[in-house]
Design an enzyme around this catalytic site. Structure first.
Site, PDB file in Angstrom:
ATOM      1  N   LYS A 125      83.261  38.209  62.453  1.00  0.00           N
ATOM      2  CA  LYS A 125      83.816  37.959  61.033  1.00  0.00           C
ATOM      3  C   LYS A 125      83.204  36.703  60.795  1.00  0.00           C
ATOM      4  O   LYS A 125      83.633  35.718  61.551  1.00  0.00           O
ATOM      5  CB  LYS A 125      85.260  38.180  60.883  1.00  0.00           C
ATOM      6  CG  LYS A 125      85.516  37.818  59.300  1.00  0.00           C
ATOM      7  CD  LYS A 125      87.081  37.873  59.205  1.00  0.00           C
ATOM      8  CE  LYS A 125      87.418  37.598  57.733  1.00  0.00           C
ATOM      9  NZ  LYS A 125      88.947  37.389  57.600  1.00  0.00           N
ATOM     10  N   ASN A 142      77.904  49.691  46.079  1.00  0.00           N
ATOM     11  CA  ASN A 142      77.460  49.838  44.947  1.00  0.00           C
ATOM     12  C   ASN A 142      78.794  50.659  43.961  1.00  0.00           C
ATOM     13  O   ASN A 142      79.423  51.181  44.837  1.00  0.00           O
ATOM     14  CB  ASN A 142      76.269  50.143  44.313  1.00  0.00           C
ATOM     15  CG  ASN A 142      75.752  51.492  44.746  1.00  0.00           C
ATOM     16  OD1 ASN A 142      76.376  52.516  44.462  1.00  0.00           O
ATOM     17  ND2 ASN A 142      75.069  51.551  45.781  1.00  0.00           N
ATOM     18  N   ASP A 155      68.962  49.040  48.058  1.00  0.00           N
ATOM     19  CA  ASP A 155      67.403  48.549  48.313  1.00  0.00           C
ATOM     20  C   ASP A 155      67.201  47.685  49.552  1.00  0.00           C
ATOM     21  O   ASP A 155      66.242  47.775  50.092  1.00  0.00           O
ATOM     22  CB  ASP A 155      67.005  47.778  47.182  1.00  0.00           C
ATOM     23  CG  ASP A 155      66.830  48.986  45.871  1.00  0.00           C
ATOM     24  OD1 ASP A 155      66.552  50.226  46.132  1.00  0.00           O
ATOM     25  OD2 ASP A 155      67.081  48.594  44.520  1.00  0.00           O
TER      26      ASP A 155
HETATM   27  N1  CTP Z   1      66.214  56.540  46.540  1.00  0.00           N
HETATM   28  C1  CTP Z   1      66.089  56.383  47.581  1.00  0.00           C
HETATM   29  N2  CTP Z   1      65.969  55.627  48.761  1.00  0.00           N
HETATM   30  C2  CTP Z   1      66.071  54.279  48.309  1.00  0.00           C
HETATM   31  C3  CTP Z   1      66.211  54.042  46.912  1.00  0.00           C
HETATM   32  C4  CTP Z   1      66.339  54.910  46.089  1.00  0.00           C
HETATM   33  O1  CTP Z   1      66.046  57.885  48.031  1.00  0.00           O
HETATM   34  N3  CTP Z   1      66.047  53.392  49.201  1.00  0.00           N
HETATM   35  C5  CTP Z   1      66.182  57.423  45.569  1.00  0.00           C
HETATM   36  C6  CTP Z   1      67.519  57.573  44.776  1.00  0.00           C
HETATM   37  O2  CTP Z   1      68.281  58.395  45.470  1.00  0.00           O
HETATM   38  C7  CTP Z   1      67.131  58.205  43.520  1.00  0.00           C
HETATM   39  C8  CTP Z   1      65.729  57.485  43.020  1.00  0.00           C
HETATM   40  O3  CTP Z   1      65.339  57.185  44.515  1.00  0.00           O
HETATM   41  O4  CTP Z   1      66.755  59.579  43.286  1.00  0.00           O
HETATM   42  C9  CTP Z   1      65.862  56.230  42.174  1.00  0.00           C
HETATM   43  O5  CTP Z   1      66.723  55.342  42.494  1.00  0.00           O
HETATM   44  P1  CTP Z   1      66.731  53.842  42.218  1.00  0.00           P
HETATM   45  O6  CTP Z   1      67.693  53.068  42.798  1.00  0.00           O
HETATM   46  O7  CTP Z   1      66.912  54.034  40.756  1.00  0.00           O
HETATM   47  O8  CTP Z   1      65.367  53.560  42.277  1.00  0.00           O
HETATM   48  P2  CTP Z   1      64.644  52.082  42.995  1.00  0.00           P
HETATM   49  O9  CTP Z   1      63.422  52.608  43.737  1.00  0.00           O
HETATM   50  O10 CTP Z   1      65.678  51.557  43.892  1.00  0.00           O
HETATM   51  O11 CTP Z   1      64.300  51.353  41.846  1.00  0.00           O
HETATM   52  P3  CTP Z   1      64.892  50.133  41.038  1.00  0.00           P
HETATM   53  O12 CTP Z   1      65.987  49.561  41.828  1.00  0.00           O
HETATM   54  O13 CTP Z   1      63.762  48.983  41.100  1.00  0.00           O
HETATM   55  O14 CTP Z   1      65.470  50.467  39.641  1.00  0.00           O
END
Ligand code: CTP
Length: 404
Positions: free
Chosen positions: A291, A212, A281
Site C-alpha cells: 500500500k 470507471n 485506456d
Molecule cells: N475498446 C476495447 N479496448 C480498449 C478500448 C476500447 O476493446 N482498450 C472498445 C470498447 O469496448 C468499445 C470501443 O472500443 O467497443 C470504443 O471504446 P472507447 O473507450 O469509446 O474508445 P477509445 O478507443 O478508448 O477512444 P477514446 O477513449 O479516445 O474516446
C-alpha cells in the site's frame, strides 16, 4: 427484465400436484409484472399444495380446477380457456401429469386443455430424483420432446424429500427467463457470440485502483438478448454487481490486459464479437507491491502510465475476424466521434451513445454507425434496446443463410 417484455402474451399456467407449487406464486408475479395475462388452471392435487385463492389474487383472474365449471358460458372450459393462449405452461409438471400428456390422456380439466390446444406446450418438471430417473418418466419425457413439447429443466440440487439430485423444478426466475426466451425470434440460432461488458479495474497498489462508471447493464442485457435469440453466448465481464443472464457462460476479469487475454483465448470460436466494455485506456507501468503510504514530507505519489491493448481493434485485425461490433460512449459530438471511431477501429458497426448520462441507468438512446450512414434508435429500456440491437446485428451478418 423489461416491464413490457411479455405485453400482449396470453399464457395458460397449469399447476399439477407437487411441493414446487409454492414457486408458482412468484412465477405468476414475474409473468404478470412483465405484462403477460396469466390464466391459471389447477389439477385437484395442485390445490392441496397452494390454494386457488392465492393464484387468483396473483394472476388477477378466476382460477379453474374443474371441467364442469359452470362459469364458462358454453360450459367448455377445456376449449375456451386456451383459445386465446400463446402457450400453455405446466409448472410444476408432476410425474403423473407428464405420463398423462405422453399418453394423450384427458381425464380432468388441465389434461383436456392440453390435448385440445392449438398453441405450444411448455412443461417444467418437478419431482424426486428417483421419480425423474425412473425409465418410465424418461420414456415419457422423450416422447413429449418428440411430440414438440418444450421441457424446461429440471434443475439439480437439494430436494424437499431431503435427497439431492436431478428433478427439482427450475427456480421461478429461471423459469421466467426460459419462457421469455421461448417468445424471442431465434435470429442468432447456431451463432457463437463473445461479449465484453462492464468497466475494468487497473490496480495502483493492493488496495487502490483506477476504474470507471460503467455499470455493465448494457453488455449484460445484450448477452441475455443474444442468448434468447438462440446464440451460444460467452460473456467476459469486468467488476460489476450483476447476475449472470440465464444460459450465458460468464468469465470474470479485472484488468484490461486480463480482458484482452480472455477475449483472445475465446475469439477463434466465435462468429460475432460485441465489445461493450468500458476498457481503461491506460494502466500504471509498475503496480506497487505494498500500500502506498503518505510520506512525512507530504510528497504526492506520481505514476507512469502505459497504454492498454485495444481489444476491439486487435480482434478486428485478426485474419479470420468475427463480425465486430463496437460501442462508444461519448460526452459530446457523437455524430463526429462515432463514425471516426468506427473507421479507426475498422469495424462494420459501431453503436454510439452519449455515455456519461446513461451509465447506471436502465434506459439508453443509441445511434448505429456503419459505412452506409447513421441510424438513430428511439430511447428504450436496456432490455428492449438489447433485443432490438440483436435483431439489427443479425440483419447485418455477412452470411445470412444460417439465420432463420
Ligand atoms: N475498446 C476495447 N479496448 C480498449 C478500448 C476500447 O476493446 N482498450 C472498445 C470498447 O469496448 C468499445 C470501443 O472500443 O467497443 C470504443 O471504446 P472507447 O473507450 O469509446 O474508445 P477509445 O478507443 O478508448 O477512444 P477514446 O477513449 O479516445 O474516446
Amino acid at each position: 427484465m423489461a416491464t413490457s417484455e411479455l405485453a400482449g402474451k396470453h399464457l395458460v399456467l397449469g399447476l399439477t400436484g407437487g411441493i414446487a407449487c409454492y414457486k408458482i406464486a412468484e412465477l405468476t408475479r414475474l409473468l404478470t409484472k412483465a405484462g403477460a395475462t396469466v390464466q391459471v388452471a389447477m389439477t385437484e392435487a395442485a390445490t392441496q399444495f397452494i390454494t386457488p385463492v392465492t393464484m387468483q389474487a396473483l394472476s388477477g383472474r378466476p382460477v379453474y380446477t374443474s371441467q364442469w365449471d359452470a362459469r364458462i358460458a358454453n360450459n367448455m372450459p377445456h376449449i375456451d380457456l386456451s383459445r386465446e393462449a400463446d402457450a400453455i405452461v405446466i409448472a410444476p409438471a408432476s410425474t403423473d401429469f407428464l405420463a398423462k400428456l405422453a399418453h394423450g390422456m384427458a381425464d380432468d380439466l388441465l389434461s383436456t386443455l392440453c390435448i385440445a390446444r392449438d398453441c405450444p406446450l411448455l412443461v417444467v418438471p418437478a419431482m424426486n430424483r428417483q421419480m425423474w430417473q425412473n425409465p418410465a418418466t424418461q420414456r415419457n419425457v422423450a416422447q413429449l420432446r418428440a411430440d414438440g413439447v418444450l421441457v424446461l429443466g429440471p434443475d439439480s440440487g437439494a430436494q424437499a424429500c431431503g435427497e439431492v439430485g436431478d428433478g427439482r423444478m427450475l427456480e421461478p426466475e429461471a423459469t421466467y427467463e426460459a419462457i421469455a426466451s421461448f417468445f424471442q425470434p431465434k435470429v442468432l440460432a447456431g451463432r457463437r457470440v463473445l461479449i465484453t461488458a462492464g468497466p475494468t479495474f487497473e490496480p495502483l497498489d493492493p488496495v487502490r485502483g483506477i476504474t470507471n462508471r460503467s455499470s455493465g447493464k448494457m453488455g449484460f442485457a445484450l448477452a441475455r438478448a443474444a442468448q434468447q435469440a438462440g446464440a451460444d453466448v460467452r460473456l467476459i465481464a469486468g467488476p460489476v454487481a450483476l447476475e449472470t443472464p440465464w444460459g450465458v457462460y460468464r468469465e470474470d476479469v479485472q484488468t484490461a490486459q486480463q480482458m484482452h487475454d480472455a477475449v483472445m483465448q475465446a475469439v477463434a470460436d466465435c462468429d460475432i464479437f460485441i465489445a461493450v466494455a468500458a476498457v481503461a485506456d491506460w494502466r500504471v507501468d509498475h503496480v506497487s507491491e505494498h500500500k502506498i503510504k503518505k510520506t512525512a514530507d507530504r510528497k504526492m505519489p506520481s505514476f507512469t502510465f502505459v497504454e492498454n491493448p485495444d481489444i476491439l481493434a486487435a480482434v478486428a485485425k485478426l485474419p479470420h475476424a468475427p463480425f465486430c461490433v463496437g460501442f462508444a460512449a461519448e460526452s459530446g459530438d457523437l455524430d463526429v466521434h462515432g463514425e471516426e471511431k468506427r473507421v479507426r477501429k475498422n469495424v462494420p458497426l459501431l453503436i454510439g451513445n452519449l455515455g456519461p448520462q446513461t451509465f447506471g441507468r436502465d434506459d439508453n438512446e443509441v445511434a448505429l454507425f456503419e459505412a452506409g450512414g447513421v441510424t438513430k434508435l428511439p430511447r428504450a429500456d436496456k432490455t428492449t434496446l438489447a433485443q432490438t440491437l440483436v435483431g439489427e446485428i443479425a440483419r447485418r451478418l455477412p452470411d445470412t443463410s444460417l439465420i432463420s
